[in-house]
Design a protein around this motif. Structure first.
Motif, PDB file in Angstrom:
ATOM      1  N   VAL A   1       0.872  -1.177   0.000  1.00 12.77           N
ATOM      2  CA  VAL A   1       0.000   0.000   0.000  1.00 12.77           C
ATOM      3  C   VAL A   1       0.907   1.225   0.000  1.00 12.77           C
TER       4      VAL A   1
ATOM      5  N   VAL B   1      -3.186   6.808  -1.547  1.00 14.06           N
ATOM      6  CA  VAL B   1      -4.295   7.011  -0.618  1.00 14.06           C
ATOM      7  C   VAL B   1      -4.452   8.493  -0.303  1.00 14.06           C
TER       8      VAL B   1
ATOM      9  N   VAL C   1      -0.628   9.658   5.197  1.00 13.96           N
ATOM     10  CA  VAL C   1      -0.988   8.258   5.437  1.00 13.96           C
ATOM     11  C   VAL C   1       0.252   7.509   5.898  1.00 13.96           C
TER      12      VAL C   1
ATOM     13  N   VAL D   1     -12.618   7.140   1.009  1.00 11.41           N
ATOM     14  CA  VAL D   1     -11.495   6.417   0.406  1.00 11.41           C
ATOM     15  C   VAL D   1     -11.908   4.987   0.046  1.00 11.41           C
TER      16      VAL D   1
ATOM     17  N   LEU E   1     -10.904   3.103  -3.609  1.00 10.11           N
ATOM     18  CA  LEU E   1      -9.705   2.261  -3.696  1.00 10.11           C
ATOM     19  C   LEU E   1     -10.023   0.833  -3.279  1.00 10.11           C
TER      20      LEU E   1
ATOM     21  N   LYS F   1      -6.560  -1.085   0.761  1.00  7.89           N
ATOM     22  CA  LYS F   1      -5.824   0.176   0.748  1.00  7.89           C
ATOM     23  C   LYS F   1      -6.399   1.263   1.648  1.00  7.89           C
ATOM     24  N   TYR F   2      -7.675   1.169   1.991  1.00  4.01           N
ATOM     25  CA  TYR F   2      -8.257   2.321   2.704  1.00  4.01           C
ATOM     26  C   TYR F   2      -7.833   2.325   4.173  1.00  4.01           C
TER      27      TYR F   2
END
Length: 496
Positions: A406, A411, A426, A459, A463, A467-468
Motif C-alpha cells: 500500500v 491514498v 498516510v 477512500v 480504492l 488500501k483504505y
C-alpha cells in the motif's frame, strides 16, 4: 525457444495425465491444460490480439487465470495481471497506462472491470464458469507457440514508489524463466510428485513465479485457494497432501496460532517458503514448532522477477533473508554507492538475470532505478561475515498490509479529493494480524467539518479494500519541516 509457454508444452509431453491445477474437487491435468490454452490463444486471435499486444487479467485464484496467462504468452502477447479488488478508476489507469486492448475480468468483479475498461477504451470480457465454454466453442486450437526472444516482455506488473502513480515493471520471458528454474531446481527441489499450495495471489509476482510457473515447469500440481483463510488452507493441505506451502508472513502468523490446527493432518508438508514482507523470528519459530516443517524466508520485488535471495534447506538463519540466488549479485552501499562494511546498514542494490527490462513507458524512472546496471531497491539492509542478508527497514513510507503493498501517496491523493481536506498524511502502524495497518492523519480546511468515518468511507469507495485507512484522525495541523514538507516521522497516533 525462450517463450515461457514452452514450459507447459514440454511438461505436457512428459506428464499429460498428471494433475496440473486443482480447485476443490475440480482437477485439470496437463493435457487438458495445454489443450485449453490452445483454444484461449484462438480466442485472443479472434479479438485481434497479436505479438506484443497487452492483455489484462483481473481474476482471483481460479484455473481460468492460468489458462488465459499461458494462452496469451503462447501467441506472444504481454500479460498485465491486475488485482480483482481494484476499483473503476484504478482499472482505467492500469489499462490506459499499459495500452491493454482487452481485459478479462472474473464474474463478481465485472462492474468495476467493465466500467474501468470503458473509461480506458478497452474491451472487457467477463469470465464466468457457466459461460466460459461458450467463449471457446467453435474455435480452432492454436498449436503453435510464438518464438519470443529472450528480451521480449512477457508480463507487465504494476508496482509503485512512494511518489506518483503505479509503474509497470516489464519482466521478460528470460527474466521469469530463469527465476522459475532457480525456484524449482535449486531452492525447493520441485518434482512432478509435489503439490503446491496456491493461496498466494496469482496476479502478484510471488504467486506467479514461485507457484504457477514453477509448478508448470516441474510438472507439479498447484491446488488453488481463491481467498485465504486458516481453515480453508488447512483443509486444502490435508485433502490434497500439499508438500510445498508458500505464503506471506500474515499467513504463517495466523496458522501458527490457529486453535484448531491439530485437527488437521499436515504431515505431507516438506518445506514452506515465506516472502512479501519480513517474517518475525518468533512467528517462524512458532510455525515450525506447530507444523514440524522448515520455513525458508526469502526476499524479492516485482522488479526482480521476484527472487533475489533466500535461505536454503541446508543454509539458513532466522531473521535473515538468506543468500543471493544463482546469477544474482547484491551489494549494500552508502549514499555514494560505496560498499559498506560487514554489519553496517546501507541500501540493497541488485544486478542479474532477474532484474526487469524497464518501467513500461517511463525511461526516466528506469534510469533512476537502474542507473548503472544495478537496481536500487530502496530497502535498507546489512550482511554478516558469511554473506547472509538482513533487511533492516522497508522502502520509505511503504505499508505492507496482509502481504499487499500500500503506497501512501495513492491514498493521500484520494483524501485530497475530499472538499474538506486541507492536508493528509498516510502512515502504517504495526498490527498483529495484518503486519501493518493503515492510518490517515488529516487537517481540514478552515470552516470545514467532516467526520473521520466519512473520510474513511470516501477512500473505501475509491480504492481497493486493502488500501483504505482503518484509522482516521483529524488534527489541527500536521508537523512540517523548514521547507513545509510534512514530517511523517513526527506524527503520533492518539487512537492506537
Amino acid at each position: 525457444m525462450t517463450n515461457l509457454a514452452m514450459n507447459l508444452v514440454n511438461t505436457t509431453e512428459l506428464h499429460a495425465d498428471r494433475p496440473a491445477i486443482r480447485l476443490g474437487d475440480a482437477v485439470l491435468n496437463y493435457g487438458q491444460f495445454e489443450q485449453a490454452t490452445q483454444l484461449v490463444a484462438a480466442l485472443f486471435h479472434k479479438h485481434g490480439v497479436g505479438p506484443g499486444d497487452r492483455v489484462a487479467l483481473m481474476l482471483p485464484n481460479v484455473p481460468h487465470f492460468a489458462l488465459l496467462y499461458y494462452g496469451a504468452l503462447r501467441i506472444g502477447a504481454v500479460v498485465v495481471p491486475m488485482n480483482p479488488l481494484l476499483k473503476e478508476r484504478e482499472v482505467s489507469y492500469h489499462l490506459s497506462d499499459s495500452g491493454a486492448k482487452l481485459l478479462f475480468v472474473w464474474t463478481g468483479f465485472d462492474q468495476a472491470g467493465e466500467a474501468g475498461a470503458a473509461l480506458a477504451g478497452a474491451e472487457a470480457i467477463v469470465v464466468d464458469p457457466a459461460t466460459w465454454p461458450g467463449l471457446l466453442a467453435g474455435l480452432a486450437p492454436v498449436a503453435e507457440v510464438i518464438d519470443s526472444a529472450a528480451g521480449d516482455t512477457a508480463v507487465i506488473l504494476y508496482t509503485s514508489g512512494t511518489t506518483g502513480k503505479p509503474k509497470g515493471a516489464e519482466l521478460t520471458h528470460a527474466n521469469i524463466a530463469r527465476n522459475v528454474e532457480i525456484c524449482a531446481d535449486e531452492l525447493i527441489f520441485l518434482t512432478e510428485e509435489d503439490v503446491l499450495f496456491g493461496g498466494l495471489p496469482l496476479f502478484h509476482v510471488f504467486g506467479q513465479t514461485a507457484s504457477l510457473n514453477a509448478s508448470v515447469y516441474a510438472g507439479a500440481c498447484l491446488t488453488l485457494l481463491p481467498k485465504f483463510d486458516p481453515q480453508g488452507a488447512l483443509e486444502t493441505v490435508q485433502r490434497d497432501r500439499v508438500t510445498v506451502f508458500e505464503g506471506v508472513p500474515t499467513m504463517f502468523t495466523v496458522l501458527a496460532s490457529y486453535p484448531d490446527r491439530e485437527s488437521y493432518d499436515t504431515t505431507s508438508l516438506r518445506v514452506c517458503v515465506s516472502g512479501g514482507a519480513a517474517l518475525p523470528v518468533e512467528v517462524l519459530g512458532a510455525f515450525e514448532a506447530a507444523y514440524t516443517c522448515i520455513v525458508l524466508e526469502g526476499y524479492g520485488l516485482s522488479e526482480t522477477s521476484p527472487v533475489v535471495a533466500i535461505n536454503r534447506l541446508d543454509q539458513r538463519r532466522a531473521g535473515s533473508i538468506g543468500l543471493p540466488v544463482s546469477g544474482v549479485d547484491v551489494r549494500i552501499v552508502d549514499e555514494s554507492s560505496v560498499d559498506v562494511a560487514v554489519g553496517d546498514i546501507g541500501e540493497l542494490i541488485v544486478r542479474g538475470h532477474n532484474v526487469m527490462k524497464a518501467y513500461w513507458g517511463k525511461p526516466e524512472e528506469t534510469e533512476k532505478a537502474i542507473p548503472d546496471g544495478w537496481f536500487r531497491t530502496g530497502d535498507l539492509a546489512k550482511h554478516d561475515e558469511d554473506g547472509f542478508l538482513y533487511i533492516v527497514d522497508r522502502k520509505k513510507d511503504l505499508i505492507i498490509r496482509s502481504g499487499y503493498n500500500v503506497y501512501p501517496r495513492e491514498v493521500e491523493e484520494v483524501l485530497y479529493e475530499h472538499p474538506a481536506v486541507a492536508e493528509a498524511a498516510v502512515i502504517g502502524f504495526p498490527h498483529a494480524e495484518f503486519g501493518d495497518e493503515i492510518a490517515a492523519v488529516v487537517a481540514l480546511k478552515p470552516g470545514s467539518e467532516v467526520a473521520a468515518s466519512e473520510l474513511r468511507e470516501f477512500v473505501k469507495e475509491r480504492l481497493a479494500a486493502y488500501k483504505y485507512p482503518r484509522v482516521v484522525e483529524i488534527v489541527a495541523a500536521l508537523p512540517k519541516g523548514a521547507t513545509g514538507k510534512i514530517l511523517k516521522r513526527e506524527i503520533t497516533l492518539t487512537t492506537v
